[in-house]
Design a protein around this motif. Structure first.
Motif, PDB file in Angstrom:
ATOM      1  N   VAL A   1      -7.600 -20.881 -25.332  1.00 25.31           N
ATOM      2  CA  VAL A   1      -8.795 -21.507 -24.875  1.00 25.31           C
ATOM      3  C   VAL A   1      -8.275 -23.211 -24.661  1.00 25.31           C
ATOM      4  O   VAL A   1      -8.545 -23.735 -23.597  1.00 25.31           O
TER       5      VAL A   1
ATOM      6  N   SER B   1     -21.738 -13.826 -17.343  1.00 23.01           N
ATOM      7  CA  SER B   1     -21.700 -14.532 -18.203  1.00 23.01           C
ATOM      8  C   SER B   1     -22.477 -14.129 -19.676  1.00 23.01           C
ATOM      9  O   SER B   1     -22.327 -14.661 -20.849  1.00 23.01           O
TER      10      SER B   1
ATOM     11  N   THR C   1     -11.700 -26.782 -16.682  1.00 18.26           N
ATOM     12  CA  THR C   1     -12.849 -25.757 -17.171  1.00 18.26           C
ATOM     13  C   THR C   1     -13.399 -24.737 -16.145  1.00 18.26           C
ATOM     14  O   THR C   1     -14.140 -23.841 -16.698  1.00 18.26           O
TER      15      THR C   1
ATOM     16  N   LEU D   1     -11.955 -20.516 -19.248  1.00 14.75           N
ATOM     17  CA  LEU D   1     -12.022 -20.433 -20.861  1.00 14.75           C
ATOM     18  C   LEU D   1     -12.436 -18.920 -21.503  1.00 14.75           C
ATOM     19  O   LEU D   1     -11.787 -18.692 -22.244  1.00 14.75           O
ATOM     20  N   ALA D   2     -13.606 -18.639 -20.875  1.00 16.00           N
ATOM     21  CA  ALA D   2     -13.930 -17.393 -21.288  1.00 16.00           C
ATOM     22  C   ALA D   2     -12.923 -16.186 -21.089  1.00 16.00           C
ATOM     23  O   ALA D   2     -12.922 -15.290 -21.802  1.00 16.00           O
TER      24      ALA D   2
ATOM     25  N   LEU E   1     -16.580 -16.680 -26.274  1.00 17.96           N
ATOM     26  CA  LEU E   1     -17.083 -17.370 -25.285  1.00 17.96           C
ATOM     27  C   LEU E   1     -17.885 -16.330 -24.332  1.00 17.96           C
ATOM     28  O   LEU E   1     -17.873 -15.168 -24.439  1.00 17.96           O
TER      29      LEU E   1
ATOM     30  N   ALA F   1     -10.040 -16.428 -23.556  1.00 13.53           N
ATOM     31  CA  ALA F   1     -10.606 -16.228 -24.841  1.00 13.53           C
ATOM     32  C   ALA F   1     -10.705 -14.527 -24.963  1.00 13.53           C
ATOM     33  O   ALA F   1     -10.201 -14.005 -25.851  1.00 13.53           O
TER      34      ALA F   1
ATOM     35  N   ASN G   1     -15.293 -17.517 -15.650  1.00 14.99           N
ATOM     36  CA  ASN G   1     -14.880 -18.698 -16.077  1.00 14.99           C
ATOM     37  C   ASN G   1     -13.599 -18.771 -16.855  1.00 14.99           C
ATOM     38  O   ASN G   1     -13.395 -17.987 -17.713  1.00 14.99           O
TER      39      ASN G   1
END
Ligand SMILES: Cc1ncc(COP(=O)(O)O)c(C=O)c1O
Length: 427
Positions: free
Chosen positions: A78, A115, A86, A301-302, A269, A305, A299
Protein backbone atom coordinates in the motif's frame (compact mmCIF):
# COMPACT_ATOMS: atom_id res chain seq x y z
CA UNK A 1 -11.73 -3.65 35.57
CA UNK A 2 -10.33 -2.18 32.37
CA UNK A 3 -10.55 1.58 31.96
CA UNK A 4 -12.57 2.88 29.03
CA UNK A 5 -12.41 6.60 29.80
CA UNK A 6 -11.04 7.65 26.41
CA UNK A 7 -13.50 5.42 24.52
CA UNK A 8 -16.37 6.96 26.47
CA UNK A 9 -15.15 10.47 25.62
CA UNK A 10 -14.85 9.47 21.95
CA UNK A 11 -18.37 8.02 22.01
CA UNK A 12 -19.74 11.29 23.41
CA UNK A 13 -17.90 13.40 20.82
CA UNK A 14 -18.84 11.05 17.98
CA UNK A 15 -22.54 11.09 18.87
CA UNK A 16 -22.69 14.84 18.27
CA UNK A 17 -21.37 14.68 14.69
CA UNK A 18 -22.02 11.12 13.44
CA UNK A 19 -25.46 9.47 13.74
CA UNK A 20 -25.23 7.07 16.68
CA UNK A 21 -21.52 7.84 16.80
CA UNK A 22 -20.72 5.19 14.18
CA UNK A 23 -20.39 4.89 10.42
CA UNK A 24 -22.02 1.44 10.28
CA UNK A 25 -24.83 0.56 12.72
CA UNK A 26 -23.60 -2.76 14.13
CA UNK A 27 -20.49 -1.03 15.54
CA UNK A 28 -22.66 0.87 18.05
CA UNK A 29 -23.15 -2.16 20.37
CA UNK A 30 -26.94 -1.90 19.90
CA UNK A 31 -27.19 -5.70 19.94
CA UNK A 32 -25.30 -6.12 23.23
CA UNK A 33 -25.69 -2.77 25.04
CA UNK A 34 -22.93 -0.54 26.40
CA UNK A 35 -20.44 1.82 24.77
CA UNK A 36 -18.27 0.68 21.87
CA UNK A 37 -14.50 0.72 22.31
CA UNK A 38 -12.71 3.07 19.94
CA UNK A 39 -9.71 1.54 18.25
CA UNK A 40 -6.37 3.31 17.94
CA UNK A 41 -4.33 0.71 16.09
CA UNK A 42 -4.02 -2.98 15.35
CA UNK A 43 -1.25 -5.45 14.67
CA UNK A 44 -1.38 -9.17 13.97
CA UNK A 45 -4.19 -10.81 15.93
CA UNK A 46 -4.72 -7.84 18.26
CA UNK A 47 -6.55 -4.53 18.42
CA UNK A 48 -5.49 -1.70 20.76
CA UNK A 49 -8.13 0.76 21.91
CA UNK A 50 -7.70 4.46 22.69
CA UNK A 51 -7.29 3.60 26.41
CA UNK A 52 -4.41 1.23 25.59
CA UNK A 53 -6.41 -2.01 26.18
CA UNK A 54 -5.46 -4.93 23.94
CA UNK A 55 -8.00 -7.34 22.44
CA UNK A 56 -7.62 -10.62 20.61
CA UNK A 57 -9.69 -9.90 17.50
CA UNK A 58 -12.34 -12.38 16.34
CA UNK A 59 -14.04 -9.85 14.06
CA UNK A 60 -11.22 -8.94 11.67
CA UNK A 61 -13.04 -5.85 10.38
CA UNK A 62 -15.97 -8.20 9.58
CA UNK A 63 -13.85 -10.40 7.36
CA UNK A 64 -11.16 -8.57 5.42
CA UNK A 65 -8.28 -8.97 7.90
CA UNK A 66 -7.75 -12.66 7.18
CA UNK A 67 -3.95 -12.34 7.48
CA UNK A 68 -4.19 -10.29 10.66
CA UNK A 69 -3.77 -6.55 11.05
CA UNK A 70 -1.02 -4.45 9.47
CA UNK A 71 0.56 -7.43 7.73
CA UNK A 72 4.04 -6.11 6.78
CA UNK A 73 3.78 -7.15 3.12
CA UNK A 74 0.32 -5.63 2.70
CA UNK A 75 1.43 -2.41 4.40
CA UNK A 76 4.51 -2.21 2.15
CA UNK A 77 2.42 -2.78 -0.99
CA UNK A 78 0.00 0.00 0.00
CA UNK A 79 2.85 2.38 0.85
CA UNK A 80 4.53 1.68 -2.46
CA UNK A 81 1.28 2.21 -4.36
CA UNK A 82 0.48 5.44 -2.45
CA UNK A 83 3.86 6.89 -3.29
CA UNK A 84 3.04 6.47 -6.98
CA UNK A 85 -0.29 8.28 -6.79
CA UNK A 86 -3.55 7.42 -5.09
CA UNK A 87 -6.05 7.48 -7.98
CA UNK A 88 -5.80 7.99 -11.72
CA UNK A 89 -9.32 7.57 -13.14
CA UNK A 90 -7.67 5.59 -15.93
CA UNK A 91 -6.92 1.88 -16.28
CA UNK A 92 -3.85 0.34 -14.61
CA UNK A 93 -2.04 -2.98 -15.02
CA UNK A 94 -2.64 -3.75 -11.32
CA UNK A 95 -6.36 -4.03 -12.06
CA UNK A 96 -5.62 -6.70 -14.67
CA UNK A 97 -3.41 -8.57 -12.17
CA UNK A 98 -6.19 -8.56 -9.58
CA UNK A 99 -8.84 -9.58 -12.13
CA UNK A 100 -6.59 -12.43 -13.32
CA UNK A 101 -5.97 -13.57 -9.75
CA UNK A 102 -9.72 -13.62 -9.07
CA UNK A 103 -10.77 -15.30 -12.32
CA UNK A 104 -8.07 -17.96 -11.85
CA UNK A 105 -9.43 -18.80 -8.37
CA UNK A 106 -13.17 -18.65 -9.08
CA UNK A 107 -15.77 -19.71 -11.66
CA UNK A 108 -15.84 -16.17 -13.10
CA UNK A 109 -14.74 -15.61 -16.68
CA UNK A 110 -14.77 -11.84 -16.25
CA UNK A 111 -15.07 -9.55 -13.27
CA UNK A 112 -15.54 -5.86 -12.70
CA UNK A 113 -14.05 -4.07 -9.69
CA UNK A 114 -16.17 -1.84 -7.46
CA UNK A 115 -15.60 -0.39 -3.98
CA UNK A 116 -18.07 -2.17 -1.68
CA UNK A 117 -20.06 -5.38 -1.41
CA UNK A 118 -23.23 -3.30 -1.65
CA UNK A 119 -22.17 -2.01 -5.05
CA UNK A 120 -21.21 -5.52 -6.15
CA UNK A 121 -24.61 -7.10 -5.39
CA UNK A 122 -26.54 -4.09 -6.67
CA UNK A 123 -24.63 -4.25 -9.95
CA UNK A 124 -24.95 -8.04 -10.28
CA UNK A 125 -28.72 -7.69 -9.91
CA UNK A 126 -28.74 -5.00 -12.58
CA UNK A 127 -26.90 -7.34 -14.95
CA UNK A 128 -29.34 -10.14 -14.17
CA UNK A 129 -32.33 -7.88 -14.78
CA UNK A 130 -30.83 -6.37 -17.92
CA UNK A 131 -29.84 -9.75 -19.35
CA UNK A 132 -33.17 -11.49 -18.69
CA UNK A 133 -35.46 -8.53 -19.31
CA UNK A 134 -37.24 -9.47 -16.06
CA UNK A 135 -37.56 -7.47 -12.81
CA UNK A 136 -38.25 -9.81 -9.89
CA UNK A 137 -35.62 -11.18 -7.54
CA UNK A 138 -35.89 -13.92 -4.94
CA UNK A 139 -33.89 -13.44 -1.76
CA UNK A 140 -33.76 -15.36 1.50
CA UNK A 141 -34.87 -14.02 4.87
CA UNK A 142 -31.80 -13.37 7.01
CA UNK A 143 -29.42 -13.12 4.07
CA UNK A 144 -27.75 -9.71 3.84
CA UNK A 145 -26.53 -8.42 0.51
CA UNK A 146 -25.61 -4.86 1.48
CA UNK A 147 -27.89 -1.86 1.81
CA UNK A 148 -29.15 -1.31 -1.75
CA UNK A 149 -32.93 -0.71 -1.72
CA UNK A 150 -33.95 -3.94 -3.48
CA UNK A 151 -32.25 -6.10 -0.83
CA UNK A 152 -33.53 -4.34 2.29
CA UNK A 153 -36.36 -6.77 2.80
CA UNK A 154 -35.97 -9.22 5.71
CA UNK A 155 -32.21 -8.65 5.62
CA UNK A 156 -29.80 -10.00 8.23
CA UNK A 157 -26.66 -8.36 9.72
CA UNK A 158 -27.18 -4.88 11.21
CA UNK A 159 -30.82 -4.93 10.16
CA UNK A 160 -31.33 -8.09 12.24
CA UNK A 161 -29.56 -6.52 15.21
CA UNK A 162 -31.75 -3.44 15.09
CA UNK A 163 -34.86 -5.58 14.73
CA UNK A 164 -35.94 -3.42 11.79
CA UNK A 165 -37.71 -5.63 9.26
CA UNK A 166 -37.21 -3.02 6.59
CA UNK A 167 -35.98 0.55 6.39
CA UNK A 168 -37.88 3.79 6.07
CA UNK A 169 -36.62 5.57 2.98
CA UNK A 170 -36.84 2.42 0.88
CA UNK A 171 -39.84 3.06 -1.40
CA UNK A 172 -42.38 0.25 -1.53
CA UNK A 173 -41.77 0.19 -5.27
CA UNK A 174 -38.08 -0.64 -4.67
CA UNK A 175 -38.88 -3.88 -2.87
CA UNK A 176 -42.12 -4.64 -4.73
CA UNK A 177 -40.13 -6.92 -7.01
CA UNK A 178 -38.27 -8.62 -4.15
CA UNK A 179 -39.73 -11.96 -3.11
CA UNK A 180 -38.51 -13.12 0.30
CA UNK A 181 -38.54 -16.82 1.16
CA UNK A 182 -37.16 -18.80 4.12
CA UNK A 183 -33.57 -19.98 3.78
CA UNK A 184 -33.03 -23.69 3.08
CA UNK A 185 -36.62 -24.01 1.82
CA UNK A 186 -36.31 -25.18 -1.77
CA UNK A 187 -40.08 -25.75 -2.06
CA UNK A 188 -40.67 -22.07 -1.28
CA UNK A 189 -38.33 -21.10 -4.12
CA UNK A 190 -40.11 -23.48 -6.49
CA UNK A 191 -43.46 -21.98 -5.43
CA UNK A 192 -42.14 -18.47 -6.08
CA UNK A 193 -41.24 -19.51 -9.62
CA UNK A 194 -44.69 -21.05 -10.13
CA UNK A 195 -46.50 -17.97 -8.86
CA UNK A 196 -44.34 -15.55 -10.87
CA UNK A 197 -43.90 -17.45 -14.09
CA UNK A 198 -41.58 -15.73 -16.57
CA UNK A 199 -41.01 -12.75 -14.22
CA UNK A 200 -38.07 -13.72 -12.01
CA UNK A 201 -34.71 -12.40 -13.16
CA UNK A 202 -32.61 -13.96 -10.44
CA UNK A 203 -32.34 -15.76 -7.16
CA UNK A 204 -29.67 -14.26 -4.90
CA UNK A 205 -28.20 -16.24 -2.03
CA UNK A 206 -25.22 -16.03 0.29
CA UNK A 207 -23.08 -19.02 -0.69
CA UNK A 208 -23.03 -19.85 3.04
CA UNK A 209 -25.17 -17.39 4.99
CA UNK A 210 -23.18 -15.47 7.58
CA UNK A 211 -25.43 -12.55 8.41
CA UNK A 212 -27.98 -14.25 10.67
CA UNK A 213 -25.08 -15.96 12.43
CA UNK A 214 -23.54 -18.71 10.36
CA UNK A 215 -26.09 -21.09 8.83
CA UNK A 216 -25.14 -24.14 6.77
CA UNK A 217 -26.89 -24.70 3.45
CA UNK A 218 -28.76 -28.03 3.48
CA UNK A 219 -27.10 -30.79 1.44
CA UNK A 220 -27.20 -29.84 -2.25
CA UNK A 221 -29.14 -26.61 -1.60
CA UNK A 222 -26.96 -24.37 -3.78
CA UNK A 223 -27.06 -26.93 -6.62
CA UNK A 224 -30.88 -27.22 -6.35
CA UNK A 225 -31.15 -23.44 -6.57
CA UNK A 226 -29.03 -23.49 -9.70
CA UNK A 227 -31.19 -26.24 -11.24
CA UNK A 228 -34.39 -24.32 -10.44
CA UNK A 229 -33.08 -21.11 -12.00
CA UNK A 230 -32.04 -23.13 -15.10
CA UNK A 231 -35.48 -24.67 -15.40
CA UNK A 232 -37.15 -21.27 -15.19
CA UNK A 233 -34.96 -19.11 -17.41
CA UNK A 234 -33.62 -17.15 -14.44
CA UNK A 235 -30.08 -16.53 -13.17
CA UNK A 236 -28.45 -17.44 -9.87
CA UNK A 237 -26.33 -14.84 -8.05
CA UNK A 238 -24.03 -16.36 -5.47
CA UNK A 239 -23.04 -13.68 -2.97
CA UNK A 240 -19.53 -14.51 -1.81
CA UNK A 241 -18.75 -11.12 -0.28
CA UNK A 242 -18.18 -12.87 3.04
CA UNK A 243 -17.13 -16.36 1.93
CA UNK A 244 -15.02 -15.40 -1.10
CA UNK A 245 -11.30 -16.17 -0.57
CA UNK A 246 -12.02 -16.92 3.11
CA UNK A 247 -13.48 -20.41 3.20
CA UNK A 248 -11.02 -21.55 0.54
CA UNK A 249 -8.83 -20.18 -2.28
CA UNK A 250 -11.83 -19.36 -4.47
CA UNK A 251 -14.60 -19.24 -1.87
CA UNK A 252 -17.51 -21.70 -1.89
CA UNK A 253 -17.57 -21.86 -5.72
CA UNK A 254 -21.10 -23.27 -5.89
CA UNK A 255 -22.59 -23.26 -9.41
CA UNK A 256 -24.04 -19.86 -10.36
CA UNK A 257 -24.22 -17.38 -13.22
CA UNK A 258 -22.98 -14.32 -11.34
CA UNK A 259 -20.86 -13.96 -8.21
CA UNK A 260 -20.10 -11.09 -5.85
CA UNK A 261 -16.96 -10.57 -3.78
CA UNK A 262 -15.64 -8.03 -1.28
CA UNK A 263 -13.98 -8.02 2.15
CA UNK A 264 -10.88 -10.32 1.83
CA UNK A 265 -10.19 -9.29 -1.78
CA UNK A 266 -9.52 -5.70 -0.65
CA UNK A 267 -7.10 -6.69 2.12
CA UNK A 268 -8.72 -4.09 4.41
CA UNK A 269 -9.11 -1.37 1.77
CA UNK A 270 -12.34 -0.69 -0.13
CA UNK A 271 -12.40 -3.17 -3.00
CA UNK A 272 -15.14 -5.50 -4.17
CA UNK A 273 -16.13 -7.17 -7.43
CA UNK A 274 -18.91 -8.84 -9.33
CA UNK A 275 -18.35 -11.29 -12.11
CA UNK A 276 -19.45 -14.41 -13.87
CA UNK A 277 -20.14 -15.75 -17.33
CA UNK A 278 -18.54 -13.76 -20.14
CA UNK A 279 -21.79 -13.48 -22.13
CA UNK A 280 -23.44 -11.82 -19.13
CA UNK A 281 -20.54 -9.56 -18.14
CA UNK A 282 -20.14 -8.38 -21.73
CA UNK A 283 -23.59 -6.85 -21.57
CA UNK A 284 -22.05 -4.16 -19.35
CA UNK A 285 -21.07 -0.75 -20.72
CA UNK A 286 -18.92 0.02 -22.63
CA UNK A 287 -19.33 -3.32 -24.48
CA UNK A 288 -23.07 -3.59 -23.94
CA UNK A 289 -25.95 -1.37 -22.81
CA UNK A 290 -26.13 -2.12 -19.06
CA UNK A 291 -24.67 0.89 -17.23
CA UNK A 292 -22.40 0.63 -14.21
CA UNK A 293 -19.43 2.82 -13.21
CA UNK A 294 -17.31 4.16 -10.32
CA UNK A 295 -14.84 7.04 -9.82
CA UNK A 296 -12.68 5.02 -7.42
CA UNK A 297 -13.34 1.53 -8.88
CA UNK A 298 -10.05 -0.35 -9.17
CA UNK A 299 -8.32 2.18 -6.89
CA UNK A 300 -4.57 1.46 -6.95
CA UNK A 301 -4.17 1.30 -3.16
CA UNK A 302 -7.08 -1.11 -2.77
CA UNK A 303 -5.82 -3.19 -5.68
CA UNK A 304 -2.33 -3.39 -4.14
CA UNK A 305 -3.69 -4.44 -0.74
CA UNK A 306 -6.08 -6.98 -2.29
CA UNK A 307 -3.59 -8.52 -4.67
CA UNK A 308 -0.92 -8.87 -1.98
CA UNK A 309 -3.44 -10.42 0.40
CA UNK A 310 -4.70 -12.93 -2.16
CA UNK A 311 -1.16 -13.93 -3.17
CA UNK A 312 -0.31 -14.59 0.49
CA UNK A 313 -3.37 -16.83 0.88
CA UNK A 314 -1.76 -20.18 0.07
CA UNK A 315 -3.13 -23.66 0.82
CA UNK A 316 -1.07 -23.73 4.04
CA UNK A 317 -2.77 -20.57 5.26
CA UNK A 318 -6.23 -22.03 4.58
CA UNK A 319 -5.24 -25.16 6.48
CA UNK A 320 -4.22 -23.00 9.44
CA UNK A 321 -7.46 -20.98 9.28
CA UNK A 322 -9.59 -24.13 9.17
CA UNK A 323 -7.71 -25.59 12.15
CA UNK A 324 -8.04 -22.39 14.18
CA UNK A 325 -11.76 -22.07 13.48
CA UNK A 326 -12.36 -25.68 14.51
CA UNK A 327 -10.33 -25.34 17.71
CA UNK A 328 -11.85 -22.01 18.75
CA UNK A 329 -15.41 -23.11 17.99
CA UNK A 330 -14.99 -26.30 20.01
CA UNK A 331 -13.27 -24.45 22.85
CA UNK A 332 -16.15 -21.98 23.18
CA UNK A 333 -18.70 -24.75 22.88
CA UNK A 334 -17.03 -26.88 25.62
CA UNK A 335 -16.87 -23.86 27.94
CA UNK A 336 -20.59 -23.23 27.40
CA UNK A 337 -21.46 -26.92 27.92
CA UNK A 338 -19.46 -27.02 31.15
CA UNK A 339 -21.33 -23.93 32.39
CA UNK A 340 -24.65 -25.52 31.41
CA UNK A 341 -25.51 -22.94 28.71
CA UNK A 342 -27.65 -24.32 25.88
CA UNK A 343 -26.07 -23.48 22.53
CA UNK A 344 -25.56 -24.64 18.97
CA UNK A 345 -22.15 -24.39 17.30
CA UNK A 346 -22.73 -23.79 13.60
CA UNK A 347 -19.47 -24.32 11.75
CA UNK A 348 -19.91 -25.17 8.09
CA UNK A 349 -16.30 -24.10 7.35
CA UNK A 350 -13.82 -21.66 8.81
CA UNK A 351 -16.71 -19.22 9.17
CA UNK A 352 -18.62 -20.16 12.30
CA UNK A 353 -20.83 -18.82 15.06
CA UNK A 354 -22.55 -19.96 18.21
CA UNK A 355 -26.31 -19.61 18.64
CA UNK A 356 -27.48 -19.35 22.24
CA UNK A 357 -30.28 -21.76 21.58
CA UNK A 358 -30.85 -25.47 22.16
CA UNK A 359 -31.82 -26.28 18.63
CA UNK A 360 -30.04 -26.62 15.36
CA UNK A 361 -30.43 -23.40 13.33
CA UNK A 362 -31.28 -23.69 9.63
CA UNK A 363 -33.02 -20.37 8.91
CA UNK A 364 -33.65 -16.82 10.14
CA UNK A 365 -36.67 -17.61 12.34
CA UNK A 366 -34.69 -20.26 14.19
CA UNK A 367 -31.73 -17.87 14.49
CA UNK A 368 -34.00 -15.21 16.00
CA UNK A 369 -35.23 -17.67 18.65
CA UNK A 370 -31.86 -17.58 20.45
CA UNK A 371 -31.19 -15.95 23.83
CA UNK A 372 -29.49 -12.69 22.85
CA UNK A 373 -29.28 -11.65 26.54
CA UNK A 374 -26.95 -14.59 27.22
CA UNK A 375 -24.90 -13.64 24.18
CA UNK A 376 -24.60 -10.06 25.49
CA UNK A 377 -23.27 -11.31 28.84
CA UNK A 378 -20.84 -13.64 27.05
CA UNK A 379 -19.71 -10.80 24.78
CA UNK A 380 -19.12 -8.25 27.56
CA UNK A 381 -17.21 -10.68 29.77
CA UNK A 382 -14.99 -11.52 26.82
CA UNK A 383 -14.39 -7.85 26.10
CA UNK A 384 -13.35 -7.38 29.71
CA UNK A 385 -11.05 -10.40 29.31
CA UNK A 386 -9.47 -8.82 26.22
CA UNK A 387 -11.34 -10.68 23.47
CA UNK A 388 -13.18 -8.83 20.70
CA UNK A 389 -16.19 -10.81 19.48
CA UNK A 390 -18.86 -9.46 17.08
CA UNK A 391 -21.14 -7.14 19.09
CA UNK A 392 -24.20 -9.05 17.89
CA UNK A 393 -25.48 -12.60 18.17
CA UNK A 394 -26.31 -12.52 14.45
CA UNK A 395 -22.80 -12.39 13.04
CA UNK A 396 -20.04 -14.87 12.23
CA UNK A 397 -16.77 -15.08 14.09
CA UNK A 398 -13.68 -14.52 11.96
CA UNK A 399 -10.27 -16.09 12.58
CA UNK A 400 -7.01 -14.73 11.19
CA UNK A 401 -3.78 -16.42 10.21
CA UNK A 402 -1.96 -14.17 12.69
CA UNK A 403 -3.40 -16.02 15.71
CA UNK A 404 -0.89 -17.82 17.89
CA UNK A 405 -0.84 -20.67 20.42
CA UNK A 406 -0.68 -18.02 23.15
CA UNK A 407 -3.89 -16.52 21.78
CA UNK A 408 -5.59 -19.91 22.06
CA UNK A 409 -4.56 -20.26 25.73
CA UNK A 410 -5.87 -16.75 26.38
CA UNK A 411 -9.18 -17.73 24.74
CA UNK A 412 -9.57 -20.89 26.79
CA UNK A 413 -9.50 -18.98 30.10
CA UNK A 414 -11.64 -16.14 28.72
CA UNK A 415 -14.32 -18.47 27.28
CA UNK A 416 -14.61 -20.30 30.55
CA UNK A 417 -15.25 -17.05 32.52
CA UNK A 418 -17.63 -15.71 29.87
CA UNK A 419 -19.63 -18.96 29.77
CA UNK A 420 -20.08 -18.90 33.55
CA UNK A 421 -21.34 -15.30 33.28
CA UNK A 422 -23.73 -16.22 30.44
CA UNK A 423 -25.10 -19.02 32.65
CA UNK A 424 -26.28 -16.41 35.17
CA UNK A 425 -28.64 -14.81 32.62
CA UNK A 426 -32.17 -16.10 33.05
CA UNK A 427 -33.97 -17.47 30.02
C1 LIG B 1 -22.82 -11.49 2.08
C2 LIG B 1 -22.65 -10.00 2.04
N1 LIG B 1 -23.01 -9.33 0.93
C3 LIG B 1 -22.87 -8.00 0.84
C4 LIG B 1 -22.37 -7.27 1.88
C5 LIG B 1 -22.23 -5.78 1.76
O1 LIG B 1 -20.88 -5.44 1.70
P1 LIG B 1 -20.40 -3.95 2.10
O2 LIG B 1 -20.59 -3.81 3.56
O3 LIG B 1 -18.95 -3.93 1.67
O4 LIG B 1 -21.22 -3.01 1.30
C6 LIG B 1 -22.00 -7.92 3.06
C7 LIG B 1 -21.48 -7.15 4.21
O5 LIG B 1 -21.37 -7.61 5.31
C8 LIG B 1 -22.13 -9.32 3.14
O6 LIG B 1 -21.79 -10.00 4.24
Amino acid sequence: MRKHTESELCAERAATVIPGGVNSPVRAFGGVGGTPVFIKEARGSRLIDVDGNSYLDLVGSWGPMILGHAHPEVVAAVQEAAAKGTSFGAPTSGEIDLAEEITSRTNCEEIRLVSSGTEATMSALRVARGATGRDKVVKFAGCYHGHADAFLAAAGSGVATLGAPDSPGVPASATADTIVVPYNDIDAVAAAFEQNEGQIAAVITEAVPGNMGCVAPADGFNQKLYDLTRANGALLISDEVMTGFRVGPGGVKAPADLYTYGKVMGGGLPAAAFGGRRDLMEQLAPVGPIYQAGTLSGNPLAVAAGLTTLRLLTDDVYEKLDGLAEQIGKMASSALSEAGVAHYLSAPGNLFSIFFSENRVTNFNEAKAQNTGQYAAFFHTLLEEGVHLPPSAFECWFVSAAMTGEDLSHLETAFSRAARKAATVRL
